[in-house]
Design a protein around this motif. Structure first.
Motif, PDB file in Angstrom:
ATOM      1  N   THR A 213      -6.285  12.365  -9.554  1.00  0.00           N
ATOM      2  CA  THR A 213      -7.655  12.382  -9.040  1.00  0.00           C
ATOM      3  C   THR A 213      -8.646  11.630  -9.909  1.00  0.00           C
ATOM      4  OG1 THR A 213      -8.012  14.558 -10.017  1.00  0.00           O
ATOM      5  CG2 THR A 213      -7.353  14.506  -7.705  1.00  0.00           C
ATOM      6  N   SER A 214      -8.452  11.609 -11.222  1.00  0.00           N
ATOM      7  CA  SER A 214      -9.404  10.870 -12.053  1.00  0.00           C
ATOM      8  C   SER A 214      -9.297   9.369 -11.780  1.00  0.00           C
ATOM      9  CB  SER A 214      -9.196  11.177 -13.541  1.00  0.00           C
ATOM     10  OG  SER A 214      -7.936  10.718 -13.979  1.00  0.00           O
ATOM     11  N   GLU A 215      -8.085   8.880 -11.543  1.00  0.00           N
ATOM     12  CA  GLU A 215      -7.921   7.460 -11.205  1.00  0.00           C
ATOM     13  C   GLU A 215      -8.456   7.171  -9.807  1.00  0.00           C
ATOM     14  OE1 GLU A 215      -3.923   5.998 -13.300  1.00  0.00           O
ATOM     15  OE2 GLU A 215      -3.901   8.092 -12.622  1.00  0.00           O
ATOM     16  N   ALA A 216      -8.289   8.132  -8.903  1.00  0.00           N
ATOM     17  CA  ALA A 216      -8.854   7.976  -7.561  1.00  0.00           C
ATOM     18  C   ALA A 216     -10.371   7.876  -7.647  1.00  0.00           C
ATOM     19  CB  ALA A 216      -8.442   9.142  -6.669  1.00  0.00           C
ATOM     20  N   ALA A 217     -10.994   8.759  -8.413  1.00  0.00           N
ATOM     21  CA  ALA A 217     -12.450   8.757  -8.547  1.00  0.00           C
ATOM     22  C   ALA A 217     -12.941   7.465  -9.200  1.00  0.00           C
ATOM     23  CB  ALA A 217     -12.909   9.968  -9.348  1.00  0.00           C
ATOM     24  N   SER A 218     -12.244   6.999 -10.217  1.00  0.00           N
ATOM     25  CA  SER A 218     -12.627   5.752 -10.880  1.00  0.00           C
ATOM     26  C   SER A 218     -12.537   4.574  -9.918  1.00  0.00           C
ATOM     27  CB  SER A 218     -11.723   5.521 -12.098  1.00  0.00           C
ATOM     28  OG  SER A 218     -12.019   4.290 -12.706  1.00  0.00           O
ATOM     29  N   THR A 219     -11.485   4.531  -9.135  1.00  0.00           N
ATOM     30  CA  THR A 219     -11.309   3.467  -8.147  1.00  0.00           C
ATOM     31  C   THR A 219     -12.416   3.529  -7.098  1.00  0.00           C
ATOM     32  OG1 THR A 219      -8.918   3.439  -8.493  1.00  0.00           O
ATOM     33  CG2 THR A 219      -9.713   2.499  -6.429  1.00  0.00           C
ATOM     34  N   LEU A 220     -12.760   4.729  -6.667  1.00  0.00           N
ATOM     35  CA  LEU A 220     -13.839   4.888  -5.690  1.00  0.00           C
ATOM     36  C   LEU A 220     -15.184   4.444  -6.268  1.00  0.00           C
ATOM     37  CD1 LEU A 220     -12.815   8.294  -4.107  1.00  0.00           C
ATOM     38  CD2 LEU A 220     -12.855   6.064  -2.958  1.00  0.00           C
ATOM     39  N   ARG A 221     -15.432   4.742  -7.529  1.00  0.00           N
ATOM     40  CA  ARG A 221     -16.692   4.299  -8.153  1.00  0.00           C
ATOM     41  C   ARG A 221     -16.756   2.772  -8.206  1.00  0.00           C
ATOM     42  NH1 ARG A 221     -15.244   8.154 -11.902  1.00  0.00           N
ATOM     43  NH2 ARG A 221     -16.112  10.179 -11.388  1.00  0.00           N
ATOM     44  N   ASP A 222     -15.640   2.142  -8.537  1.00  0.00           N
ATOM     45  CA  ASP A 222     -15.598   0.669  -8.559  1.00  0.00           C
ATOM     46  C   ASP A 222     -15.827   0.110  -7.152  1.00  0.00           C
ATOM     47  OD1 ASP A 222     -15.079   0.781 -11.290  1.00  0.00           O
ATOM     48  OD2 ASP A 222     -12.931   0.349 -11.073  1.00  0.00           O
TER      49      ASP A 222
ATOM     50  N   LEU B  91      -6.239   2.301  -2.240  1.00  0.00           N
ATOM     51  CA  LEU B  91      -5.692   2.554  -3.577  1.00  0.00           C
ATOM     52  C   LEU B  91      -6.100   3.945  -4.049  1.00  0.00           C
ATOM     53  CD1 LEU B  91      -4.185   1.718  -6.129  1.00  0.00           C
ATOM     54  CD2 LEU B  91      -6.267   0.513  -6.867  1.00  0.00           C
ATOM     55  N   ALA B  92      -7.347   4.308  -3.802  1.00  0.00           N
ATOM     56  CA  ALA B  92      -7.807   5.654  -4.171  1.00  0.00           C
ATOM     57  C   ALA B  92      -7.006   6.725  -3.418  1.00  0.00           C
ATOM     58  CB  ALA B  92      -9.303   5.799  -3.880  1.00  0.00           C
ATOM     59  N   HIS B  93      -6.716   6.468  -2.164  1.00  0.00           N
ATOM     60  CA  HIS B  93      -5.900   7.406  -1.384  1.00  0.00           C
ATOM     61  C   HIS B  93      -4.523   7.561  -2.025  1.00  0.00           C
ATOM     62  CE1 HIS B  93      -3.004   8.569   1.740  1.00  0.00           C
ATOM     63  NE2 HIS B  93      -3.974   9.364   2.141  1.00  0.00           N
ATOM     64  N   ALA B  94      -3.920   6.453  -2.440  1.00  0.00           N
ATOM     65  CA  ALA B  94      -2.596   6.503  -3.073  1.00  0.00           C
ATOM     66  C   ALA B  94      -2.653   7.318  -4.368  1.00  0.00           C
ATOM     67  CB  ALA B  94      -2.083   5.089  -3.342  1.00  0.00           C
ATOM     68  N   TYR B  95      -3.687   7.079  -5.174  1.00  0.00           N
ATOM     69  CA  TYR B  95      -3.843   7.864  -6.406  1.00  0.00           C
ATOM     70  C   TYR B  95      -4.027   9.350  -6.090  1.00  0.00           C
ATOM     71  CZ  TYR B  95      -4.434   3.836  -9.562  1.00  0.00           C
ATOM     72  OH  TYR B  95      -4.246   2.711 -10.316  1.00  0.00           O
ATOM     73  N   GLU B  96      -4.865   9.633  -5.106  1.00  0.00           N
ATOM     74  CA  GLU B  96      -5.133  11.029  -4.751  1.00  0.00           C
ATOM     75  C   GLU B  96      -3.864  11.722  -4.244  1.00  0.00           C
ATOM     76  OE1 GLU B  96      -8.396  13.603  -2.195  1.00  0.00           O
ATOM     77  OE2 GLU B  96      -8.422  11.425  -2.070  1.00  0.00           O
TER      78      GLU B  96
END
Length: 132
Positions: free
Chosen positions: A86-95, A76-81
């Motif tokens: 990128t902010s949604e990718a980073a948030s997903t990665l933190r989760d 999912l982070a890859h899809a956002y990126e």
């Protein structure tokens, strides 16, 4: 199919996804097909569909599999990126990192930290305490 998509071998991944009998698959194989489909969609510039496919995969992970949820969240982070979000990718990665750290999955935490670092979103606390 997912490994092929992660290697940018999208035609082969698409063929493998098409051959898969999703109705007769184990849930992990079904998730991997969704993740591969998400990568193929992102590669073709269909970012909304890519995010939707990856989100559906994350939502399909059973609650008893937090490490699988974390690894699926990487897609999912890859899809956002890929969509420039990128902010949604980073948030997903933190989760995802929180789930992986909770299971003490050091290898997955390390992989997530690499992705966070590449996004410029890795905090100093995580660098000092890899699984804290």
């Amino acid at each position: 199919a997912l490994l092929l998509a992660q290697q940018d071998r999208f035609d082969e991944a698409t063929a493998m996804i098409a051959e898969a009998d999703v109705d007769d698959q184990h849930w992990i194989r079904a998730l991997r097909c969704q993740a591969a489909r998400s990568r193929v969609l992102a590669a073709h510039g269909d970012h909304d569909a890519s995010i939707a496919e990856a989100r559906a995969a994350v939502d399909a992970v059973p609650p008893h599999a937090p490490s699988r949820a974390a690894s699926t969240m990487l897609e999912l982070a890859h899809a956002y990126e890929a969509a420039g979000r990128t902010s949604e990718a980073a948030s997903t990665l933190r989760d995802a990192r929180a789930l992986a750290a909770g299971k003490q999955n050091v290898a997955l935490v390390g992989l997530i930290d690499e992705r966070l670092h590449a996004l410029g979103a890795l905090s100093g606390a995580h660098q000092r305490h890899p699984v804290a």
